[in-house]
Design an enzyme around this catalytic site. Structure first.
Site, short mmCIF file in Angstrom:
data_model
loop_
_atom_site.label_atom_id
_atom_site.label_comp_id
_atom_site.label_asym_id
_atom_site.label_seq_id
_atom_site.Cartn_x
_atom_site.Cartn_y
_atom_site.Cartn_z
N ASP A 77 0.82 -1.21 0.00
CA ASP A 77 0.00 0.00 0.00
C ASP A 77 0.85 1.26 0.00
OD1 ASP A 77 -2.29 -1.47 -0.12
OD2 ASP A 77 -2.96 -1.05 1.92
N LYS A 82 2.51 6.17 -3.08
CA LYS A 82 3.52 6.90 -3.84
C LYS A 82 3.11 7.02 -5.30
CE LYS A 82 7.29 4.89 -5.29
NZ LYS A 82 8.64 4.25 -5.38
N LEU A 195 -7.61 3.67 11.59
CA LEU A 195 -8.09 2.44 12.21
C LEU A 195 -7.22 2.04 13.40
CD1 LEU A 195 -10.07 0.02 12.11
CD2 LEU A 195 -8.46 -1.11 10.56
N SER A 196 -5.91 2.22 13.27
CA SER A 196 -5.01 1.84 14.36
C SER A 196 -5.17 2.73 15.58
CB SER A 196 -3.55 1.88 13.88
OG SER A 196 -3.13 3.21 13.64
#
Length: 294
Positions: A77, A82, A195-196
């Site tokens: 990802d 990039k 999410l983390s």
């Protein structure tokens, strides 16, 4: 067989050799269709020097001059982000080949790259439009690209104390976060940094943004989901008199007092997916929901 004259630009990860082992399969699959293959200059050097690949029939391009009918992102990802930054507002569809571990953005495995290329030539695929957000900094000239596919975050620097983030939505005061930072994420980025930190998962087409605090001082503070038509205004105070702004992980220092405005960009990122791809199936499998680990 009638060949459609298409061009493909390849972008990859130059740091992890094992993630580039299938690149020759990609090139061979494209050559089988008589496609024009272009490889980003630094990645081309890496493939020839480190991997020993024969790439004489491939053109080379500089990152700022990417131009093709399709772009192929080879990596995880991070590589996809990039690649999306390189493509910018050019609206070139991106095919992500997942050579990493957990990828949500790269939908094709190296083992199925030939089938994916065949599907493109057979017009048997779908193209998803993913929201991009941009940031403007009043009182500071941003050095990097101000647009993000995943998220834009303001964060404390190094060992500094928590920062104070005054937040307004469409000019209306929301809250002042005392925290290590604040993440503004798109639905695409809702399965990443947000999410983390306890943020919710938002489906790609939901039309939302999420504000997720990083280690807030108050337990009453929770993530909030807003319309992606909203404008978010942030003003940061810090004991160190500076902070970081991270745009899809690309960070730079800002001085205290800079006013940031974040809003939806006037373009989207177009992601190529197999016609069989299903978001909630992918989500369930990536998150291991329902898996009995006993």
């Amino acid at each position: 067989m009638v060949y459609i004259p298409l061009s493909f630009a390849l972008v990859g990860n130059v740091y992890q050799t094992e993630k580039s082992a299938f690149v020759q399969d990609v090139v061979d699959s494209l050559r089988a269709h008589q496609a024009t293959v272009r490889i980003e200059r630094e990645y081309h050097k890496f493939l020839k020097k480190q991997m020993g690949l024969t790439l004489e029939d491939c053109d080379v391009f500089d990152a700022a001059e990417i131009d093709a009918d399709y772009v192929v992102s080879l990596g995880g990802d991070g590589t996809f982000l990039k690649t999306a930054a390189m493509v910018g507002n050019r609206q070139i569809p991106i095919l992500g080949v997942n050579m990493g571990r957990l990828g949500f953005l790269a939908a094709v495995s190296p083992a199925t790259i030939r089938e994916a290329v065949d599907a493109i030539y057979a017009n048997d695929f779908i193209t998803e439009e993913h929201t991009v957000i941009g940031v403007r900094a009043f009182g500071h000239e941003l050095q990097g690209m101000p647009f993000a596919l995943n998220d834009i975050a303001v964060l404390k620097r190094d060992n500094a104390s928590m920062i104070s983030i005054r937040t307004c939505i469409n000019g209306e005061y929301l809250a002042t976060y005392q925290a290590d930072g604040l993440i503004v994420s798109t639905p695409t980025g809702s399965t990443a940094y947000s999410l983390s930190n306890g943020g919710p998962i938002m489906a790609p087409s939901s039309g939302n943004l999420c504000l997720t605090p990083v280690a807030p001082h108050s337990l009453n503070i929770r993530p909030i989901v807003i319309s992606d038509a909203s404008e978010v205004t942030l003003t940061v105070e810090s004991r160190s008199h500076n902070f970081l702004i991270a745009v899809d992980g690309r960070s730079e220092k800002c001085e205290e007092g800079v006013r940031l405005t974040i809003r939806k960009a006037p373009y989207t990122v177009r992601i190529v997916k197999p016609r069989s791809a299903r978001y909630f199936t992918t989500l369930r499998e990536k998150m291991s929901w329902g898996l009995d680990s006993r």
